[in-house]
Write a protein that holds these residues in place. Sequence first.
Motif, mmCIF file in Angstrom:
data_model
loop_
_atom_site.group_PDB
_atom_site.id
_atom_site.type_symbol
_atom_site.label_atom_id
_atom_site.label_comp_id
_atom_site.label_asym_id
_atom_site.label_seq_id
_atom_site.Cartn_x
_atom_site.Cartn_y
_atom_site.Cartn_z
ATOM 1 N N ALA A 7 0.833 -1.204 0.000
ATOM 2 C CA ALA A 7 0.000 0.000 0.000
ATOM 3 C C ALA A 7 0.867 1.254 0.000
ATOM 4 C CB ALA A 7 -0.927 -0.014 1.210
ATOM 5 N N MET A 8 1.939 1.239 0.791
ATOM 6 C CA MET A 8 2.825 2.402 0.833
ATOM 7 C C MET A 8 3.462 2.664 -0.526
ATOM 8 S SD MET A 8 4.807 2.564 4.501
ATOM 9 C CE MET A 8 5.268 0.835 4.664
ATOM 10 N N LEU A 9 3.849 1.593 -1.218
ATOM 11 C CA LEU A 9 4.515 1.774 -2.508
ATOM 12 C C LEU A 9 3.574 2.309 -3.571
ATOM 13 C CD1 LEU A 9 7.170 -0.915 -3.436
ATOM 14 C CD2 LEU A 9 7.416 1.522 -3.084
ATOM 15 N N LEU A 10 2.304 1.928 -3.523
ATOM 16 C CA LEU A 10 1.353 2.501 -4.477
ATOM 17 C C LEU A 10 1.227 4.005 -4.257
ATOM 18 C CD1 LEU A 10 -1.497 -0.187 -4.604
ATOM 19 C CD2 LEU A 10 0.361 0.198 -6.244
ATOM 20 N N ALA A 11 1.218 4.418 -2.991
ATOM 21 C CA ALA A 11 1.181 5.858 -2.689
ATOM 22 C C ALA A 11 2.468 6.537 -3.147
ATOM 23 C CB ALA A 11 0.966 6.072 -1.191
ATOM 24 N N VAL A 12 3.604 5.870 -2.955
ATOM 25 C CA VAL A 12 4.892 6.411 -3.412
ATOM 26 C C VAL A 12 4.886 6.569 -4.933
ATOM 27 C CG1 VAL A 12 7.331 5.794 -3.739
ATOM 28 C CG2 VAL A 12 6.290 5.634 -1.470
ATOM 29 N N ALA A 13 4.358 5.560 -5.645
ATOM 30 C CA ALA A 13 4.311 5.611 -7.109
ATOM 31 C C ALA A 13 3.443 6.771 -7.588
ATOM 32 C CB ALA A 13 3.786 4.288 -7.661
ATOM 33 N N ALA A 14 2.271 6.935 -6.973
ATOM 34 C CA ALA A 14 1.375 8.019 -7.385
ATOM 35 C C ALA A 14 2.011 9.381 -7.127
ATOM 36 C CB ALA A 14 0.052 7.895 -6.642
ATOM 37 N N ALA A 15 2.621 9.554 -5.949
ATOM 38 C CA ALA A 15 3.265 10.833 -5.630
ATOM 39 C C ALA A 15 4.430 11.106 -6.567
ATOM 40 C CB ALA A 15 3.740 10.822 -4.178
ATOM 41 N N THR A 16 5.192 10.063 -6.890
ATOM 42 C CA THR A 16 6.338 10.229 -7.786
ATOM 43 C C THR A 16 5.886 10.649 -9.175
ATOM 44 O OG1 THR A 16 7.590 8.561 -6.553
ATOM 45 C CG2 THR A 16 8.346 9.066 -8.778
ATOM 46 N N PHE A 17 4.776 10.088 -9.648
ATOM 47 C CA PHE A 17 4.261 10.454 -10.976
ATOM 48 C C PHE A 17 3.842 11.924 -11.005
ATOM 49 C CE2 PHE A 17 0.873 10.634 -14.219
ATOM 50 C CZ PHE A 17 1.604 10.224 -15.315
ATOM 51 N N PHE A 18 3.301 12.422 -9.885
ATOM 52 C CA PHE A 18 2.955 13.838 -9.823
ATOM 53 C C PHE A 18 4.215 14.701 -9.840
ATOM 54 C CE2 PHE A 18 -1.288 12.517 -8.671
ATOM 55 C CZ PHE A 18 -2.089 13.557 -9.139
ATOM 56 N N VAL A 19 5.242 14.243 -9.135
ATOM 57 C CA VAL A 19 6.500 14.994 -9.114
ATOM 58 C C VAL A 19 7.149 15.007 -10.499
ATOM 59 C CG1 VAL A 19 8.862 14.975 -8.214
ATOM 60 C CG2 VAL A 19 6.926 14.636 -6.657
ATOM 61 N N TYR A 20 7.227 13.825 -11.109
ATOM 62 C CA TYR A 20 7.815 13.705 -12.443
ATOM 63 C C TYR A 20 7.083 12.602 -13.196
ATOM 64 C CZ TYR A 20 11.194 13.266 -16.212
ATOM 65 O OH TYR A 20 11.781 13.255 -17.448
ATOM 66 N N PRO A 21 6.530 12.909 -14.345
ATOM 67 C CA PRO A 21 6.804 14.101 -15.168
ATOM 68 C C PRO A 21 5.770 15.221 -15.064
ATOM 69 C CG PRO A 21 5.730 12.445 -16.505
ATOM 70 C CD PRO A 21 5.849 11.847 -15.117
ATOM 71 N N LEU A 22 4.664 15.043 -14.312
ATOM 72 C CA LEU A 22 3.551 15.983 -14.399
ATOM 73 C C LEU A 22 3.918 17.408 -13.987
ATOM 74 C CD1 LEU A 22 0.400 13.970 -13.244
ATOM 75 C CD2 LEU A 22 1.230 14.432 -15.558
ATOM 76 N N PHE A 23 4.524 17.551 -12.801
ATOM 77 C CA PHE A 23 4.716 18.908 -12.277
ATOM 78 C C PHE A 23 6.172 19.169 -11.886
ATOM 79 C CE2 PHE A 23 0.252 17.795 -11.305
ATOM 80 C CZ PHE A 23 -0.382 18.787 -12.049
ATOM 81 N N TYR A 24 7.097 18.600 -12.651
ATOM 82 C CA TYR A 24 8.504 18.791 -12.314
ATOM 83 C C TYR A 24 8.943 20.238 -12.541
ATOM 84 C CZ TYR A 24 13.322 17.427 -11.456
ATOM 85 O OH TYR A 24 14.571 17.305 -10.909
ATOM 86 N N TYR A 25 8.385 20.855 -13.564
ATOM 87 C CA TYR A 25 8.736 22.261 -13.814
ATOM 88 C C TYR A 25 8.363 23.110 -12.609
ATOM 89 C CZ TYR A 25 8.699 26.941 -15.824
ATOM 90 O OH TYR A 25 8.921 28.279 -16.051
ATOM 91 N N GLU A 26 7.158 22.897 -12.079
ATOM 92 C CA GLU A 26 6.708 23.666 -10.925
ATOM 93 C C GLU A 26 7.580 23.382 -9.703
ATOM 94 O OE1 GLU A 26 3.409 23.490 -13.798
ATOM 95 O OE2 GLU A 26 4.838 22.037 -12.999
ATOM 96 N N LEU A 27 7.921 22.103 -9.508
ATOM 97 C CA LEU A 27 8.787 21.750 -8.383
ATOM 98 C C LEU A 27 10.139 22.445 -8.490
ATOM 99 C CD1 LEU A 27 9.485 19.989 -5.879
ATOM 100 C CD2 LEU A 27 10.266 18.228 -7.487
ATOM 101 N N SER A 28 10.713 22.427 -9.679
ATOM 102 C CA SER A 28 12.043 23.016 -9.864
ATOM 103 C C SER A 28 12.013 24.543 -9.870
ATOM 104 C CB SER A 28 12.670 22.506 -11.172
ATOM 105 O OG SER A 28 11.880 22.884 -12.283
ATOM 106 N N HIS A 29 10.805 25.114 -9.801
ATOM 107 C CA HIS A 29 10.679 26.570 -9.689
ATOM 108 C C HIS A 29 10.009 26.946 -8.363
ATOM 109 C CE1 HIS A 29 11.684 26.307 -13.929
ATOM 110 N NE2 HIS A 29 11.927 27.611 -13.913
ATOM 111 N N ASN A 30 10.334 26.148 -7.334
ATOM 112 C CA ASN A 30 9.993 26.481 -5.939
ATOM 113 C C ASN A 30 8.497 26.480 -5.640
ATOM 114 O OD1 ASN A 30 12.692 26.887 -4.916
ATOM 115 N ND2 ASN A 30 12.758 28.764 -6.119
#
Length: 435
Positions: free
Chosen positions: A369-392
Amino acid sequence: MSSDTTSSLLTRFRDRPSPGRRRAWWRSPRGLLTVFVGVHLVFLVFALQLSLSGAAFSDTYIYRAWAEAGFEDQNLNGEPTPWVYPVLALVPIALAGAAGPGPFFFLWVLMITVLNGWAVGKLTDWGRDRSAHPAAWWWLGFVFLMGWLGFARVDGLTAPLVLVALVYGAAHPVAASALLSVATWMKVWPAAVVLALLTVARRRVAVVVTGMLVSAAAAGVATAMGALPRLFDFLTQQGDRGMQLEATFTTPWLWSSVLGLGGSRMYMNTEINSMQVDGPGTATMAVLMQPLLLLAAAGVTVLIVRGLRTGERAGGTDRTELLLAGSLTMITVFVVFNKVGSPQFMVWLAPAVAVGLTHHWKAWRVPAAMLLAVAAATFFVYPLFYYELSHNSPVMALVLTLRNALLVVLLWWSARRLYQLGTPEPAPVLAAKES
């Protein structure tokens, strides 16, 4: 409404699959195969579309350039050197590039699809082991949630190899060692599982000899490429890099940059195509990460040995469970205590959990269960919103922080599980398969 129409509607309602029939289909080999094909067709069709337009995706652009350049640095135009990877990683890259640059990305995704098919087949005994089907469903769900991170990097090739190796496990250490050694000569992280296997296996000499033979074959490949002196370049290529943006230990500087405090900043390291964070203390932390990782790995090894000796004194050792818990703990150490926090690293964690679910479902559903949450959060970080993350972006910084916190919790869970296996009176567990 005519009686014929009413009869037709009733007949169709009657013939609709009942919940029981639907459950039977989901648990059948046909159902598993159908969903496997459906999940992978999503990626194959997209890869085909990109390939027909002459494009690739993410790191496969770099891989394709390496293949076109014949893996010669002097033929590259600013791309990182191919020797950041162990030599066997260049073999599938060469295979994908054998037909030219056009179909490269499609062939790359096709290779990973075939390996994933082998992994699911081996995990479920080619559909015959119905009790393993939930684990296969979990694996497919994880693959889908991780998205292109499991298909556009070398890590996507190594993960199914490690899964198959863990299915062989302690009962077949030579086969497991051969697969793990091949995977390690493609990307270093499977060495974590090699350490766990070497600790729990009865035939340790066979494990070592098998690894040495695969290493000799890797040296032979390097010799054939005229690059034997570069065989171990991957060990030093990234030694001077700083703290990557997504790394667990970078979190304090991430927030320092987001909040504009302490002089921290994000920047792109163009030499290795990596977003990093620079600030007071980051250089020192980057130097400390390697010894911290080695110390943590040594601690995990001690826990595995403790579990092995406790089991032997008690008259029986569940070597498979020790291998799986030890592998997950060791891999999580490789992720948490790493100054490189690339999002595809999350792929490393899934094989041990998938096989663990077939061994002790009730215990392993927690990290699953934890890994599914990790996978979903990681997908949001990259590639969906990596530009926003890298711009604070504070929102994406929070998502990344929660993801990293889950990784720390996963490390705690796996280490605790390993510790429990080494207690004189371990907690009762479900009936396990033969170890």
